[in-house]
Scaffold this active site. Structure first.
Site, PDB file in Angstrom:
ATOM      1  N   LYS B  79       0.854  -1.190   0.000  1.00  0.00           N
ATOM      2  CA  LYS B  79       0.000   0.000   0.000  1.00  0.00           C
ATOM      3  C   LYS B  79       0.890   1.240   0.000  1.00  0.00           C
ATOM      4  O   LYS B  79       1.877   1.290   0.746  1.00  0.00           O
ATOM      5  CB  LYS B  79      -0.904  -0.035   1.241  1.00  0.00           C
ATOM      6  CG  LYS B  79      -1.972   1.041   1.279  1.00  0.00           C
ATOM      7  CD  LYS B  79      -2.875   0.849   2.503  1.00  0.00           C
ATOM      8  CE  LYS B  79      -3.993   1.877   2.570  1.00  0.00           C
ATOM      9  NZ  LYS B  79      -4.875   1.674   3.742  1.00  0.00           N
ATOM     10  N   SER B 154      -9.794   1.667   2.611  1.00  0.00           N
ATOM     11  CA  SER B 154      -8.880   2.416   1.777  1.00  0.00           C
ATOM     12  C   SER B 154      -7.838   1.552   1.062  1.00  0.00           C
ATOM     13  O   SER B 154      -7.259   2.004   0.081  1.00  0.00           O
ATOM     14  CB  SER B 154      -8.161   3.471   2.618  1.00  0.00           C
ATOM     15  OG  SER B 154      -7.337   2.860   3.578  1.00  0.00           O
ATOM     16  N   SER B 178     -10.165  -0.514   6.837  1.00  0.00           N
ATOM     17  CA  SER B 178      -9.504  -0.329   5.537  1.00  0.00           C
ATOM     18  C   SER B 178      -8.746  -1.539   4.997  1.00  0.00           C
ATOM     19  O   SER B 178      -8.272  -1.501   3.862  1.00  0.00           O
ATOM     20  CB  SER B 178      -8.537   0.861   5.604  1.00  0.00           C
ATOM     21  OG  SER B 178      -9.239   2.068   5.488  1.00  0.00           O
TER      22      SER B 178
END
Lengths: 98, 495
Positions: B79, B154, B178
């Site tokens: 990420k 997210s 997330s």
């Protein structure tokens, strides 16, 4: 808790955010709706409840006061918006602008 | 022909260690696949070809000397709010723009030390603020199951990378759901460990009392494997816990005999669409079939989770993001003086959702409102955590939906509060710091669509009970095998 009103222009100043008048209006409405939603917390009896900052009990965490290598200066300064030699170059913060 | 890249992380590492292939061969295949497939999906903001090859050569050299590398040659997506030295790290924000990380996050370094090969930096909602990945300022990520839908957020890029087969696993971060929500939307397993279990050094901070790094993978076992590698105390992150990390890989169970599974009274399935509800009812029956006893438990404060979270997380974010002022790194927009420079830089650099959260957080912390909003939310947090403690007197693990719906279409949640409510089932666990994961539990096909969409079952255990959690999730996964029933349509074309 007050009702769902928020002085967006004032809060933006505190937050160091320049907002357009369109943003002030739009964010004002959206944040008003959120504040209305969080009003629900008023229903919770919290008078005798302690606040939780984080959930894992931990006391001050110390390390030995010994110098350690830091990130290489040149690598870090490489990312600076403006540099001058081995310094960050930033806008004047004292005295007359010029 | 079966492709080694479609295997799990463990199998790939075994093949590399057994010299059936090399880390460099896998890196080349993974990079080629990422370049070929990612145009449609958009999981990555940056594909790190050179770093991947260099790391692969290092891994092959170490293996030749007999090194023991549990992730040898395994392709991973990271990420893009985690630092990987020498690569662009953006948090999907214009304010970091072309910032190149000058160091590597601890969790990422531990993966590299274990032999993993970074394929790329995965897209996310800007600064991890969002539930659909639509708040990324730098790219669009599409759900591999239906390209007209969001991957969740997210950690949407991380989940989409795993679901589209360009990485064997990914690192995500979870503040209010997330990791779990995008994993559910993309039909993969997403695991948020206990708060404090995994170092956040090198993770760009959003809400420091909630942020936690965890794996997203194709199986529970792979999540356990990665967890064992990344978990544990780190001198560079004082919030990590000094408690030994239990083994989890040897805790995988065949059944759920003797286990009490708590079904939360307040999470009434009648609130869901009928076809979604049917999937979760079946999931609960499957838990029973595998030997678990279902018991009803109460979380009377669960309905206050979203309100509590959307005061605490923005308050912390408004503080954490104060450092983005255009002085030392990232974007700078010059103004007439230093104050105007701060304001112009932040106005140009942050997207709408980040601005909204900075504003609400600043407001909640401002003089006159601090007690009414922030402190009250912290007290609500105490009550929410206490509810879980009571519930766990009656059960060993809590089962509930990971989200109220499958992946939705782009622009379906234009009103911020409706987007915030997507986190209804994941936020309470985050506020209580509990280990929690989402495992595929079935599919629904929306009307007018021929494409099945996955749903996730969320399982949660007490603090530090990762071993029990992963063992239970493994038994459920093995006893249902949902992940094997369908394949993301985005992949059928390329297979």
């Amino acid at each position: 808790m007050s009702s769902g009103q928020i002085d967006v222009a004032y809060v933006a100043k505190l937050a160091r955010l320049a907002l357009s008048s369109d943003e002030v209006e739009r964010f004002g409405a959206q944040l008003g709706a959120l504040l209305e939603h969080v009003q629900t917390l008023q229903k919770l009896p919290t008078a005798d409840v302690a606040a939780t900052a984080q959930v894992i009990p931990s006391v001050n965490v110390m390390r030995d006061d010994v110098a350690r290598p830091s990130l290489p200066r040149d690598v870090v300064l490489e990312a600076a918006p403006q540099r001058q030699g081995s310094y960050f170059r930033v806008p004047r913060i004292l005295g007359e602008p010029g | 022909m079966s492709d080694i890249l479609d295997l799990g992380a463990r199998e790939i590492a075994r093949a590399v260690v057994a010299k059936k292939t090399s880390a460099l061969e896998i890196a080349e295949d993974a990079l080629a696949r990422a370049h070929a497939r990612d145009g449609a999906v958009g999981a990555y903001l940056t594909i790190v070809d050179d770093v991947a090859r260099e790391q692969a050569r290092r891994v092959d050299a170490a293996l030749a000397k007999g090194a023991n590398l549990p992730l040898a040659g395994v392709p991973v997506a990271i990420k893009d709010n985690m630092c990987l030295s020498g690569t662009r790290t953006t948090a999907a924000s214009k304010i970091l723009g072309n910032w190149v990380a000058s160091y590597t996050a601890t969790a990422v370094q531990r993966l590299l030390d274990a032999g993993a090969i970074p394929v790329g930096k995965a897209n996310l909602d800007e600064f991890a603020m969002g539930s659909s990945c639509e708040n990324s300022a730098l790219g669009v990520t599409r759900n591999p199951w239906d390209l007209s839908r969001v991957p969740g957020g997210s950690s949407g890029g991380s989940a989409a990378a795993v679901a589209s087969g360009t990485a064997a696993f990914a690192l995500g971060s979870d503040t209010g759901g997330s990791i779990r929500e995008p994993a559910a939307f993309c039909g993969v397993v997403g695991f948020k460990p206990t708060y404090g279990r995994v170092s956040r050094y090198g993770l760009i901070a959003f809400a420091s009392s909630l942020d936690q790094i965890g794996p997203i993978a194709k199986s529970v076992e792979d999540c356990a494997l990665v967890y064992e590698i990344i978990a544990g105390a780190d001198p560079a992150d004082a919030t990590t816990v000094e408690r030994p990390v239990e083994r989890t890989l040897d805790a995988m169970r065949d059944d759920l005999k003797g286990l009490r599974v708590g079904i939360v009274r307040e999470f009434d399935l009648a609130k869901l669409e009928p076809e979604v509800r049917a999937v979760y009812e079946q999931a609960y029956r499957d838990l029973e079939r595998l030997g678990a006893e279902l018991v009803e438990v109460a979380l009377p404060t669960a309905d206050y989770g979203v309100a509590t979270y959307y005061l605490i997380a923005p308050a912390e974010c408004s503080s954490n993001l104060a450092r983005f002022d255009g002085m030392r790194y990232g974007l700078r927009v010059e103004g007439v003086d230093v104050g105007a420079t701060y304001e112009a830089t932040r106005a140009a650099g942050f997207g709408d959702e980040v601005k909204r959260r900075i504003l609400i957080g600043t407001y909640a912390l401002s003089s006159g409102y601090y007690d009414a909003y922030y402190v009250r939310a912290q007290k609500a947090r105490t009550l929410i955590a206490a509810d879980f403690n009571t519930a766990f007197e009656w059960c060993d693990v809590i089962a509930c939906p990971a989200a109220s719906s499958p992946a939705f279409e782009f622009n379906a949640k234009s009103d911020p509060v409706s987007m915030y409510l997507m986190d209804y089932y994941t936020i309470p666990m985050s506020l209580a710091g509990l280990p929690s994961l989402s495992v595929p539990c079935g599919y629904v096909t929306p009307s007018g669509s021929a494409k099945p969409l996955p749903l996730g079952l969320e399982l949660t255990t007490p603090l530090f009970a990762e071993r029990a959690l992963l063992g239970v999730a493994y038994a459920y996964e093995r006893g249902t095998r949902h992940a094997e029933k369908h394949c993301p349509p985005a992949l059928e074309a390329v297979r």
